[in-house]
Design an enzyme around this catalytic site. Structure first.
Site, mmCIF file in Angstrom:
data_model
loop_
_atom_site.group_PDB
_atom_site.id
_atom_site.type_symbol
_atom_site.label_atom_id
_atom_site.label_comp_id
_atom_site.label_asym_id
_atom_site.label_seq_id
_atom_site.Cartn_x
_atom_site.Cartn_y
_atom_site.Cartn_z
ATOM 1 N N GLU A 108 9.698 2.881 -4.231
ATOM 2 C CA GLU A 108 9.619 2.339 -5.589
ATOM 3 C C GLU A 108 10.869 2.643 -6.403
ATOM 4 O O GLU A 108 11.245 1.867 -7.266
ATOM 5 C CB GLU A 108 8.346 2.807 -6.306
ATOM 6 C CG GLU A 108 8.344 4.238 -6.744
ATOM 7 C CD GLU A 108 7.025 4.676 -7.366
ATOM 8 O OE1 GLU A 108 6.019 3.956 -7.238
ATOM 9 O OE2 GLU A 108 7.004 5.758 -7.981
ATOM 10 N N CYS A 124 4.191 0.836 5.379
ATOM 11 C CA CYS A 124 3.525 1.163 4.126
ATOM 12 C C CYS A 124 4.292 0.551 2.939
ATOM 13 O O CYS A 124 4.534 -0.650 2.911
ATOM 14 C CB CYS A 124 3.398 2.682 4.030
ATOM 15 S SG CYS A 124 2.250 3.303 2.810
ATOM 16 N N HIS A 125 4.691 1.390 1.972
ATOM 17 C CA HIS A 125 5.397 0.899 0.796
ATOM 18 C C HIS A 125 6.862 0.566 1.077
ATOM 19 O O HIS A 125 7.566 0.121 0.183
ATOM 20 C CB HIS A 125 5.306 1.918 -0.347
ATOM 21 C CG HIS A 125 3.954 2.008 -0.964
ATOM 22 N ND1 HIS A 125 2.879 2.606 -0.327
ATOM 23 C CD2 HIS A 125 3.484 1.557 -2.151
ATOM 24 C CE1 HIS A 125 1.824 2.538 -1.109
ATOM 25 N NE2 HIS A 125 2.146 1.899 -2.211
ATOM 26 N N GLY A 168 5.650 5.530 1.449
ATOM 27 C CA GLY A 168 5.381 6.554 0.448
ATOM 28 C C GLY A 168 5.878 6.123 -0.915
ATOM 29 O O GLY A 168 6.011 4.928 -1.202
ATOM 30 N N ARG A 169 6.189 7.084 -1.763
ATOM 31 C CA ARG A 169 6.623 6.760 -3.120
ATOM 32 C C ARG A 169 8.120 6.492 -3.240
ATOM 33 O O ARG A 169 8.565 5.879 -4.208
ATOM 34 C CB ARG A 169 6.204 7.868 -4.081
ATOM 35 C CG ARG A 169 4.698 7.819 -4.324
ATOM 36 C CD ARG A 169 4.175 8.642 -5.473
ATOM 37 N NE ARG A 169 5.117 9.090 -6.434
ATOM 38 C CZ ARG A 169 5.294 10.373 -6.754
ATOM 39 N NH1 ARG A 169 4.622 11.311 -6.148
ATOM 40 N NH2 ARG A 169 6.163 10.707 -7.680
ATOM 41 N N TYR A 229 1.222 -1.545 3.053
ATOM 42 C CA TYR A 229 0.023 -1.005 2.441
ATOM 43 C C TYR A 229 -0.567 -2.122 1.577
ATOM 44 O O TYR A 229 0.173 -2.843 0.897
ATOM 45 C CB TYR A 229 0.349 0.242 1.607
ATOM 46 C CG TYR A 229 -0.901 0.956 1.192
ATOM 47 C CD1 TYR A 229 -1.672 1.641 2.128
ATOM 48 C CD2 TYR A 229 -1.345 0.917 -0.119
ATOM 49 C CE1 TYR A 229 -2.854 2.264 1.769
ATOM 50 C CE2 TYR A 229 -2.525 1.547 -0.493
ATOM 51 C CZ TYR A 229 -3.272 2.218 0.462
ATOM 52 O OH TYR A 229 -4.451 2.834 0.101
#
Length: 193
Positions: A93, A119-120, A89-90, A139
């Protein structure tokens, strides 16, 4: 199989399924799971985001759930855990900007403990500098980061996962059955029908 103690690293706007599903699945098979987020304590919550694949050029994002943390990252010690799971997800980051997060990942890897990222979540692995020479999925938008960090990006269907030594990685939440099954194998867990 032996009960394992697992750290689940998540954060605000982590992908909902990529936080909830591994947390619940690992508890379901009898492991202890501590869901943690830097700067937050046990009992506090993170907001999640739901990422979906609806035919657009990239995933869509919608509000997810409030996910309650059950341990405090700032008090956690790698020596107390058998493995690490990193939600996508976010959240990755911004979590990768936290030096303690990167040191924690480096400690897990240096100790030869299993690390699962989806994913991320690979953004944290690449920022920690631990993917050199490793086959890593993520991802697809994270492929340049995996390659820049010296890893071999493995392009997989969204429902597949890859294991390289102690790393178990996958591109997105549709891979949960493969990702969790491979992670349990690396953990030495045995599921009996």
């Amino acid at each position: 199989m032996g009960i394992k103690k697992i750290m689940l690293l998540t954060g605000d706007f982590a992908e909902d399924y990529e936080t909830m599903v591994p947390f619940q699945a690992l508890l379901m098979v009898g492991h202890t799971v501590h869901a943690v987020c830097p700067g937050k304590k046990a009992g506090e919550k993170v907001k999640t985001a739901i990422h979906d694949f609806e035919g657009d050029q990239t995933y869509t994002e919608k509000p997810g759930h409030q996910f309650a943390l059950n341990a405090s990252f700032d008090e956690a010690r790698v020596a107390d855990y058998d493995a690490l799971v990193i939600a996508g997800g976010r959240a990755p980051e911004y979590l990768r900007l936290n030096s303690r997060v990167l040191e924690t990942v480096q400690e897990f890897v240096a100790a030869g403990k299993p690390v699962a990222a989806i994913c991320h979540g690979a953004q944290i692995l690449t920022a920690a500098g631990v993917v050199q020479g490793k086959r890593i999925s993520a991802y697809p938008a994270c492929a340049p980061e995996v390659r820049a960090a010296g890893g071999e990006y493995v392009a997989l269907e969204m429902d597949q996962a890859v294991t390289d030594g102690n790393f178990v990685t996958a591109p997105a939440w549709p891979a949960h059955p493969q990702w969790m099954a491979q992670f349990l194998k690396v953990l030495g867990s045995e599921i009996k029908p």
